[in-house]
Design an enzyme around this catalytic site. Sequence first.
Site, mmCIF file in Angstrom:
data_model
loop_
_atom_site.group_PDB
_atom_site.id
_atom_site.type_symbol
_atom_site.label_atom_id
_atom_site.label_comp_id
_atom_site.label_asym_id
_atom_site.label_seq_id
_atom_site.Cartn_x
_atom_site.Cartn_y
_atom_site.Cartn_z
ATOM 1 N N TYR A 25 0.846 -1.188 0.000
ATOM 2 C CA TYR A 25 0.000 0.000 0.000
ATOM 3 C C TYR A 25 0.882 1.238 0.000
ATOM 4 O O TYR A 25 1.842 1.312 0.759
ATOM 5 C CB TYR A 25 -0.895 0.004 1.243
ATOM 6 C CG TYR A 25 -1.810 1.205 1.360
ATOM 7 C CD1 TYR A 25 -2.861 1.391 0.466
ATOM 8 C CD2 TYR A 25 -1.645 2.142 2.373
ATOM 9 C CE1 TYR A 25 -3.706 2.493 0.576
ATOM 10 C CE2 TYR A 25 -2.490 3.237 2.488
ATOM 11 C CZ TYR A 25 -3.519 3.411 1.587
ATOM 12 O OH TYR A 25 -4.351 4.502 1.706
ATOM 13 N N ASP A 56 9.203 2.760 0.232
ATOM 14 C CA ASP A 56 8.116 3.370 0.981
ATOM 15 C C ASP A 56 8.283 2.961 2.436
ATOM 16 O O ASP A 56 7.884 1.872 2.831
ATOM 17 C CB ASP A 56 6.763 2.919 0.420
ATOM 18 C CG ASP A 56 5.597 3.553 1.179
ATOM 19 O OD1 ASP A 56 5.829 4.149 2.262
ATOM 20 O OD2 ASP A 56 4.451 3.433 0.706
ATOM 21 N N LYS A 99 3.605 8.834 9.046
ATOM 22 C CA LYS A 99 3.349 8.213 10.353
ATOM 23 C C LYS A 99 4.326 8.683 11.436
ATOM 24 O O LYS A 99 4.192 9.817 11.879
ATOM 25 C CB LYS A 99 3.264 6.704 10.179
ATOM 26 C CG LYS A 99 2.118 6.373 9.199
ATOM 27 C CD LYS A 99 1.641 4.959 9.114
ATOM 28 C CE LYS A 99 0.341 4.905 8.320
ATOM 29 N NZ LYS A 99 0.389 4.166 7.080
#
Length: 428
Positions: free
Chosen positions: A142, A237, A265
């Site tokens: 994702y 990522d 995050k």
Amino acid sequence: MTTNSELFERAQRVIPGGVNSPVRAFGSVGGTPYFVARAEGARVWDVEGTEYLDLVQSYGAIIGGHAHPKVIEAIRSAALDGTSYGAPTEREVLVAEAVSERVPSCEKVRMVSSGTEATMTALRLARGATGRTKVVKFAGNYHGHGDALLAESGSAVAHLDPVHSPDGVPGSAGVPPTAVAETLVVPYNQVPTLDDTVACVIVEPIAANMGLVAPVPGFLAGLRTECDRVGALLIFDEVITGFRVARGGAQATFEVRPDLTCFGKVIGGGLNVGAFGGRADLMDLLAPLGPVYQAGTLSGNPLATAAGLAALDLLDDGAYEQLTGTAARLADGLAQALQGAGLTVQVPRAGTLVGLFFGTELPVDYAGARGTDEAAYAALFHALLSRGVALAPGAYEVLFPGLAHTDAVVDEIVERAGAAAIAVAGAG
Ligand SMILES: *Cc1c(COP(=O)(O)O)cnc(C)c1O
């Protein structure tokens, strides 16, 4: 007292699905989401006053525990000086320096407002730098909700595309086939053979959006070699793994140097942040120096940089040792408690991250992850929730033990998991 059900009903009248991010709606596990009133350390309390030992931790945005006094104080004192200016600030320099120092492949860094923006822009930069258009991503990875990367994206998108879709098929309605026509989706943990039409390969160096799937030995190094062979860029990522699995992220753990890295995050300390960085010659192609456009009204926001710096400050070498020990205690404890009750589960751990699959084998790719038992996950999820332990409400998420999960908290979670597992095994 306001109840969760009342709020969910009101929410559904004015917010699609009652939530601002789909997995929160409990669609894949059923039932009514709890509405959080406050949180502290390893605990959250809902509007009914129910306490949960929390392994969601904002899907990994929180690592020092909820409402950490140092993070809160940093935000409070930053807010007193104003919340956004539209001019550069000292803390943006400090964040870029902090990233660069911890992650040496990031010679230069730019801040954005979400992980999605970071991956979208990294992609644009890779295409701008190479003059090529094709992008390779891995099934089950994702990278946020940008059009070009919404294909077999795991996480909550998994519930939209129940069948394996061929290349060039969007994972969401509203994404035109042309937007993913240049996106090639290949299986995780296999090094694809590339050609010189490929601008970049983007990868979660530890996959954490199809449950937890670690890279097999040689996978990441193999990607580096193959990218170099054809002149494609390698993008890590590290929105989840960055500053979480090690001070220098997964690239430090596996000793593979990507060209570009995306963050989110942890780096926002619980506020709205993303960032990306990489080789100076590539980063200098961004506006205002170069021809690749990227901008943001709230990029490098004063509160977000304050929160992020405070969060990074908590993460010294001792912190990673502690986090690794906590994750091991949690993974070992859960495996024993759940398997001891007769459940067929796998509890993988990769550094400080823990996963939970219902199945006889540990998945190594998306096909394997999709083959695990989602209904069994949902049953355990509810058995745990009713015993005051909050996992993410989806079988493709992972567990986020943090600095606030003391041994006592972990042991309490494991004990309740044992009771939950016995209840689930008895019902099944
Ligand atoms: C969460 C996540 C994103 C997207 O970040 P947002 O801040 O939600 O836009 C991108 N990549 C990975 C690996 C993520 O886990």
